[in-house]
Write a protein that holds these residues in place. Sequence first.
Motif, PDB file in Angstrom:
ATOM      1  N   ASP A 207       0.810  -1.215   0.000  1.00  0.00           N
ATOM      2  CA  ASP A 207       0.000   0.000   0.000  1.00  0.00           C
ATOM      3  C   ASP A 207       0.843   1.265   0.000  1.00  0.00           C
ATOM      4  O   ASP A 207       0.475   2.250  -0.639  1.00  0.00           O
ATOM      5  CB  ASP A 207      -0.969   0.012   1.186  1.00  0.00           C
ATOM      6  CG  ASP A 207      -2.044   1.075   1.027  1.00  0.00           C
ATOM      7  OD1 ASP A 207      -2.697   1.107  -0.037  1.00  0.00           O
ATOM      8  OD2 ASP A 207      -2.226   1.885   1.961  1.00  0.00           O
ATOM      9  N   ASP A 208       1.968   1.279   0.693  1.00  0.00           N
ATOM     10  CA  ASP A 208       2.769   2.505   0.672  1.00  0.00           C
ATOM     11  C   ASP A 208       3.434   2.694  -0.685  1.00  0.00           C
ATOM     12  O   ASP A 208       3.621   3.832  -1.125  1.00  0.00           O
ATOM     13  CB  ASP A 208       3.819   2.512   1.780  1.00  0.00           C
ATOM     14  CG  ASP A 208       4.311   3.928   2.056  1.00  0.00           C
ATOM     15  OD1 ASP A 208       3.455   4.808   2.329  1.00  0.00           O
ATOM     16  OD2 ASP A 208       5.537   4.173   1.960  1.00  0.00           O
ATOM     17  N   GLN A 209       3.757   1.599  -1.372  1.00  0.00           N
ATOM     18  CA  GLN A 209       4.246   1.738  -2.735  1.00  0.00           C
ATOM     19  C   GLN A 209       3.159   2.312  -3.644  1.00  0.00           C
ATOM     20  O   GLN A 209       3.448   3.084  -4.561  1.00  0.00           O
ATOM     21  CB  GLN A 209       4.712   0.389  -3.277  1.00  0.00           C
ATOM     22  CG  GLN A 209       5.983  -0.145  -2.630  1.00  0.00           C
ATOM     23  CD  GLN A 209       6.479  -1.406  -3.320  1.00  0.00           C
ATOM     24  OE1 GLN A 209       6.576  -1.453  -4.551  1.00  0.00           O
ATOM     25  NE2 GLN A 209       6.785  -2.426  -2.534  1.00  0.00           N
ATOM     26  N   ARG A 211       0.848   4.398  -2.621  1.00  0.00           N
ATOM     27  CA  ARG A 211       0.811   5.835  -2.282  1.00  0.00           C
ATOM     28  C   ARG A 211       1.874   6.603  -3.072  1.00  0.00           C
ATOM     29  O   ARG A 211       1.587   7.658  -3.670  1.00  0.00           O
ATOM     30  CB  ARG A 211       1.037   6.029  -0.784  1.00  0.00           C
ATOM     31  CG  ARG A 211       1.132   7.510  -0.365  1.00  0.00           C
ATOM     32  CD  ARG A 211       1.421   7.649   1.122  1.00  0.00           C
ATOM     33  NE  ARG A 211       2.770   7.225   1.471  1.00  0.00           N
ATOM     34  CZ  ARG A 211       3.856   8.006   1.421  1.00  0.00           C
ATOM     35  NH1 ARG A 211       3.742   9.274   1.013  1.00  0.00           N
ATOM     36  NH2 ARG A 211       5.032   7.551   1.772  1.00  0.00           N
ATOM     37  N   LEU A 212       3.093   6.092  -3.081  1.00  0.00           N
ATOM     38  CA  LEU A 212       4.168   6.766  -3.805  1.00  0.00           C
ATOM     39  C   LEU A 212       3.903   6.780  -5.306  1.00  0.00           C
ATOM     40  O   LEU A 212       4.164   7.782  -5.986  1.00  0.00           O
ATOM     41  CB  LEU A 212       5.499   6.078  -3.494  1.00  0.00           C
ATOM     42  CG  LEU A 212       5.945   6.144  -2.024  1.00  0.00           C
ATOM     43  CD1 LEU A 212       7.193   5.300  -1.804  1.00  0.00           C
ATOM     44  CD2 LEU A 212       6.186   7.586  -1.586  1.00  0.00           C
ATOM     45  N   THR A 228       0.734  12.355   2.298  1.00  0.00           N
ATOM     46  CA  THR A 228       1.613  11.825   3.330  1.00  0.00           C
ATOM     47  C   THR A 228       1.088  10.444   3.731  1.00  0.00           C
ATOM     48  O   THR A 228      -0.001  10.036   3.329  1.00  0.00           O
ATOM     49  CB  THR A 228       1.633  12.735   4.560  1.00  0.00           C
ATOM     50  OG1 THR A 228       0.315  12.745   5.157  1.00  0.00           O
ATOM     51  CG2 THR A 228       2.016  14.170   4.183  1.00  0.00           C
ATOM     52  N   VAL A 229       1.870   9.744   4.550  1.00  0.00           N
ATOM     53  CA  VAL A 229       1.407   8.444   5.039  1.00  0.00           C
ATOM     54  C   VAL A 229       0.071   8.595   5.754  1.00  0.00           C
ATOM     55  O   VAL A 229      -0.838   7.776   5.601  1.00  0.00           O
ATOM     56  CB  VAL A 229       2.459   7.823   5.979  1.00  0.00           C
ATOM     57  CG1 VAL A 229       1.923   6.562   6.646  1.00  0.00           C
ATOM     58  CG2 VAL A 229       3.734   7.500   5.200  1.00  0.00           C
ATOM     59  N   GLU A 230      -0.079   9.680   6.520  1.00  0.00           N
ATOM     60  CA  GLU A 230      -1.298   9.880   7.313  1.00  0.00           C
ATOM     61  C   GLU A 230      -2.491  10.226   6.431  1.00  0.00           C
ATOM     62  O   GLU A 230      -3.582   9.675   6.591  1.00  0.00           O
ATOM     63  CB  GLU A 230      -1.076  10.988   8.358  1.00  0.00           C
ATOM     64  CG  GLU A 230      -0.065  10.653   9.442  1.00  0.00           C
ATOM     65  CD  GLU A 230       1.376  10.737   8.973  1.00  0.00           C
ATOM     66  OE1 GLU A 230       2.262  10.136   9.627  1.00  0.00           O
ATOM     67  OE2 GLU A 230       1.632  11.404   7.924  1.00  0.00           O
ATOM     68  N   TRP A 232      -2.943   9.575   3.329  1.00  0.00           N
ATOM     69  CA  TRP A 232      -3.280   8.466   2.444  1.00  0.00           C
ATOM     70  C   TRP A 232      -4.285   7.530   3.101  1.00  0.00           C
ATOM     71  O   TRP A 232      -5.132   6.924   2.435  1.00  0.00           O
ATOM     72  CB  TRP A 232      -2.012   7.709   2.072  1.00  0.00           C
ATOM     73  CG  TRP A 232      -2.189   6.568   1.120  1.00  0.00           C
ATOM     74  CD1 TRP A 232      -1.967   5.250   1.376  1.00  0.00           C
ATOM     75  CD2 TRP A 232      -2.593   6.626  -0.256  1.00  0.00           C
ATOM     76  NE1 TRP A 232      -2.201   4.473   0.260  1.00  0.00           N
ATOM     77  CE2 TRP A 232      -2.588   5.300  -0.769  1.00  0.00           C
ATOM     78  CE3 TRP A 232      -2.953   7.662  -1.108  1.00  0.00           C
ATOM     79  CZ2 TRP A 232      -2.936   4.997  -2.086  1.00  0.00           C
ATOM     80  CZ3 TRP A 232      -3.300   7.365  -2.421  1.00  0.00           C
ATOM     81  CH2 TRP A 232      -3.294   6.049  -2.887  1.00  0.00           C
ATOM     82  N   GLN A 233      -4.214   7.419   4.430  1.00  0.00           N
ATOM     83  CA  GLN A 233      -5.122   6.533   5.149  1.00  0.00           C
ATOM     84  C   GLN A 233      -6.451   7.191   5.473  1.00  0.00           C
ATOM     85  O   GLN A 233      -7.395   6.518   5.911  1.00  0.00           O
ATOM     86  CB  GLN A 233      -4.464   6.052   6.448  1.00  0.00           C
ATOM     87  CG  GLN A 233      -3.214   5.225   6.239  1.00  0.00           C
ATOM     88  CD  GLN A 233      -3.475   3.968   5.424  1.00  0.00           C
ATOM     89  OE1 GLN A 233      -4.499   3.307   5.588  1.00  0.00           O
ATOM     90  NE2 GLN A 233      -2.551   3.638   4.530  1.00  0.00           N
TER      91      GLN A 233
END
Length: 348
Positions: A207-209, A211-212, A228-230, A232-233
């Motif tokens: 999931d973080d990939q 996001r990027l 940001t990570v935050e 995105w969620q």
Amino acid sequence: MTQENAPDLAPLAERARAPRLLTLPSAETGLTWRALDVGDVQELHALFARVESHDNPPYRTTLEEAAETFQGDWKDAPNNTLGGFDPAGTLQAYGTVTAQPGDVRSVRAFLEGGVDPDWRRRGIGSAVLRWQVDRSRQVLAASGKDVPGRIVVHVEDGMTDSVRMLTEQGFSPRRWYTEMRRDLNLELPAVKLRSSLDLVPWSAELDDQVRLAHNESFRDHWGSEPHTVETWQEGRTYFAPTWSFLVLDRTSDRAQVAGYLLSGRYEQDWDSLGWTEGYIDILGVRREWRGQRIATALLARAMAAYREDGMEYAGLGIDTDQPTGAFGLYGNLQFEPTRGSTMYTIEV
């Protein structure tokens, strides 16, 4: 020339013209005003229900979605929310201001608000909007980012009172949005990707990939800012993992996310829509992999998953810089427009 590429902007702290102090709506509104907090979630949800029952938008807000108002430290509820309570303690009006912490090319302040139908036409909505605009100017000025600023409100088609109020306070239409649906009884396209491209289910590990990849894919889209990570969620309450898919390029030892489609299952909206649907929240293909029918393959796979779970339609939203934009890929795939909305902004 758009403001995004306008040269030699004055510092945002100057352009924002932020007031030193905020003025609350007057006591003549008949309401008592204060910031909202997580303890007001039930009241806020009840107000949403009354407003949506009266205005009948094509969605309904759940308690869980109301709680998202206070989730995320950047929301700063003590300073960025306002509620108006009647003498019995019932919330009758609210306004919020939200600025995303990841904004780098522009700084945006998003406004949401509403007034109970029985309390309208008393100037309450205009008073809340004035407070929101002033607070937005403070937020933009305090961002420390000398880039274009934008105060944003989204309005569903047909909300003429809201449009009048926004226009009176200096907002102008900026972008137009169209909701579309596709009958899942229609034949789905067959797409064969090249051998190194692998269409797989979404997984938390990737999931973080994603996001990027999304930040890269949408870098050249109007108004888009990196997540940001935050952030995105944020808004994942009704995320549907089994309806979400990725295309991985396995040319090298480490697979790369080439494209992605994330879906939502918004059952609370189906009665107001009049049909059941799988909703395509996000679809993107990284620039290096465009032109290889990856988006079509992802759409076909997601629509097959919706249909397997008994959905009648696939739904999605697109934005354009004109009220009647071309539907491109989605029109070719037999998506049809159902309704629209407009982004109104004050450019700072």
